[in-house]
Design a protein around this motif. Structure first.
Motif, short mmCIF file in Angstrom:
data_model
loop_
_atom_site.label_atom_id
_atom_site.label_comp_id
_atom_site.label_asym_id
_atom_site.label_seq_id
_atom_site.Cartn_x
_atom_site.Cartn_y
_atom_site.Cartn_z
N ASP A 165 0.40 -4.48 3.76
CA ASP A 165 -1.12 -5.03 4.39
C ASP A 165 -0.96 -6.58 4.16
O ASP A 165 -1.86 -7.25 4.59
CB ASP A 165 -2.18 -4.65 3.33
CG ASP A 165 -2.62 -3.15 3.40
OD1 ASP A 165 -2.05 -2.60 4.57
OD2 ASP A 165 -3.26 -2.50 2.62
N SER A 183 0.82 -1.35 -0.03
CA SER A 183 0.00 -0.02 -0.08
C SER A 183 0.78 1.15 -0.06
O SER A 183 2.03 1.45 0.78
CB SER A 183 -0.79 0.12 1.22
OG SER A 183 -1.47 1.28 1.38
N ASP A 242 -4.68 3.51 -3.34
CA ASP A 242 -4.35 2.33 -3.95
C ASP A 242 -5.74 1.66 -4.56
O ASP A 242 -6.74 2.38 -4.57
CB ASP A 242 -4.09 1.13 -2.79
CG ASP A 242 -2.83 1.46 -1.96
OD1 ASP A 242 -2.09 2.02 -2.60
OD2 ASP A 242 -2.94 1.20 -0.74
#
Length: 398
Positions: A292, A55, A87
């Motif tokens: 993430d 991200s 994103d």
């Protein structure tokens, strides 16, 4: 124990390449004392740029946001809408609109205007001593960006000042004073662009502002906040990168006179040489990402939740990717620089920045038989993410 990499180290500004070399050789996937994983190998940097679950939305990190004034500060509210900081679908939505302006044909159509502005500035410089950053490298891209967006060029100096302040937002070494200055600049720039948007609604023109005001994505128009935020971002991206590319590139060539002579003898080499000087001393040195999801590299596993600092400058001189990488070679082929990022966030304005730099270099070599450093101290700007000269004192002779 001395940290292998500290972005606050003055050496990172003046000459980061010995530090990068030490990192690559001793700890290429470096766990820093300031909470980031620091990557310096080309393959690792490239892999993270393209990996799923990576991200750019750093505003989600509480510490990052607090250092920039807090989640509700003008600056952080703005960057939450920057194409650079988004994103997935949100990124694609805005990128899809802005990409219509940066096609190959659009960039080629801009070349005569860029050449005319470069010639106007060099006419004013004439012969003798000049600071090329102040007289050419700074005013050219900000003028081009103003014209591309449709902003009055009379205000370019003020736009440049705002941009220089706001560009510190991605820098890992900002101070409390920087935070105050960035938020003040964002507020003033936003108020200025808001007035220009109102004028485009009543009288559209052939410029990016009019495009952004009237463009729709799946039947939905961009909000004013999205438009203004990305105008600010386009100034930061279009201005900072090109200034540094012109300054760093010319300095590298002056320090390698044999390579400069090759370009004098064969100007057709100049477009390819821009890729090489971009690799040799990247205008963008550092970007960061949040993970993430876990990312698996050849020599390490980066855990979900990690913050990662990608050293573009180190990757660009990785001997595993480039033979004899410390040598400037304007005939080098097979260059795939990371200086304009990679993956879904590859810089839309890369072709424009390279074209501006090629125009400047070609015109300098055409006009001047001798281009020399005066020997005065150069000095590098305090921003470590964007690497660029504060001054480039030259002696120009016809």
């Amino acid at each position: 124990m001395t940290a292998l990499f500290d972005p606050r180290d003055p050496a990172v500004r003046s000459d980061p390449y010995p530090i990068y070399r030490r990192l690559r050789e001793t700890d290429p996937i470096h766990q820093s004392h300031f909470g980031y994983w620091v990557l310096s190998h080309y393959a690792d940097v490239d892999a993270v740029l393209r990996a799923p679950g990576v991200s750019s939305e750093f505003y989600r990190n509480t510490t990052w946001a607090q250092r920039r004034g807090g989640v509700d500060s003008p600056l952080v509210r703005s960057v939450r809408n920057w194409m650079l900081m988004l994103d997935g679908p949100a990124h694609r939505r805005i990128r899809g609109v802005i990409s219509r302006v940066f096609t190959r044909g659009a960039v080629e159509r801009l070349q005569p205007r860029v050449a005319a502005e470069a010639n106007r500035l060099l006419d004013a410089v004439g012969e003798g001593e000049t600071d090329l950053i102040d007289s050419l490298a700074l005013p050219l891209p900000v003028t081009v960006t103003c014209e591309l967006l449709g902003l009055p060029t009379d205000n370019r100096d003020q736009c440049r000042h705002w941009t220089e302040q706001i560009s510190r937002v991605i820098d890992p070494s900002i101070t409390a004073e920087d935070t105050v200055a960035m938020n003040r600049a964002e507020t003033e720039f936003r108020e200025y662009v808001t007035g220009e948007l109102d004028r485009r609604r009543s009288a559209p023109r052939e410029d990016i502002l009019s495009l952004l005001v009237h463009a729709e994505v799946d039947g939905v128009r961009l909000t004013d906040h999205e438009i203004i935020a990305n105008v600010l971002f386009l100034f930061v991206a279009g201005h900072e990168t090109t200034v540094n590319l012109v300054g760093n590139g010319l300095l590298a060539l002056l320090r390698h006179p044999d390579q400069l002579q090759l370009l004098r003898e064969d100007p057709e080499l100049i477009p390819g040489a821009i890729d090489e000087i971009t690799r040799y001393d990247a205008p963008v040195q550092i970007v960061s990402r949040l993970l993430d999801e876990e990312v698996v590299l050849d020599d390490a596993v980066l855990p979900a939740g990690a913050k990662v600092m990608l050293l573009f400058g180190a990757a660009s001189r990785d001997p595993a990717r480039y033979a004899d990488p410390e040598r400037l070679d304007v005939t080098r082929t097979g260059i795939k620089t990371l200086a304009f990022s990679g993956g879904p966030h590859y810089c839309l304005g890369a072709a424009l920045g390279k074209m501006e730099t090629a125009v400047v270099l070609a015109e300098l070599l055409r006009r001047y038989s001798k281009i020399e450093l005066t020997g005065e101290e150069l000095g590098w700007r305090p921003n470590v993410s964007f690497r660029g000269l504060q001054r480039l004192p030259l002696r120009l002779m016809h």
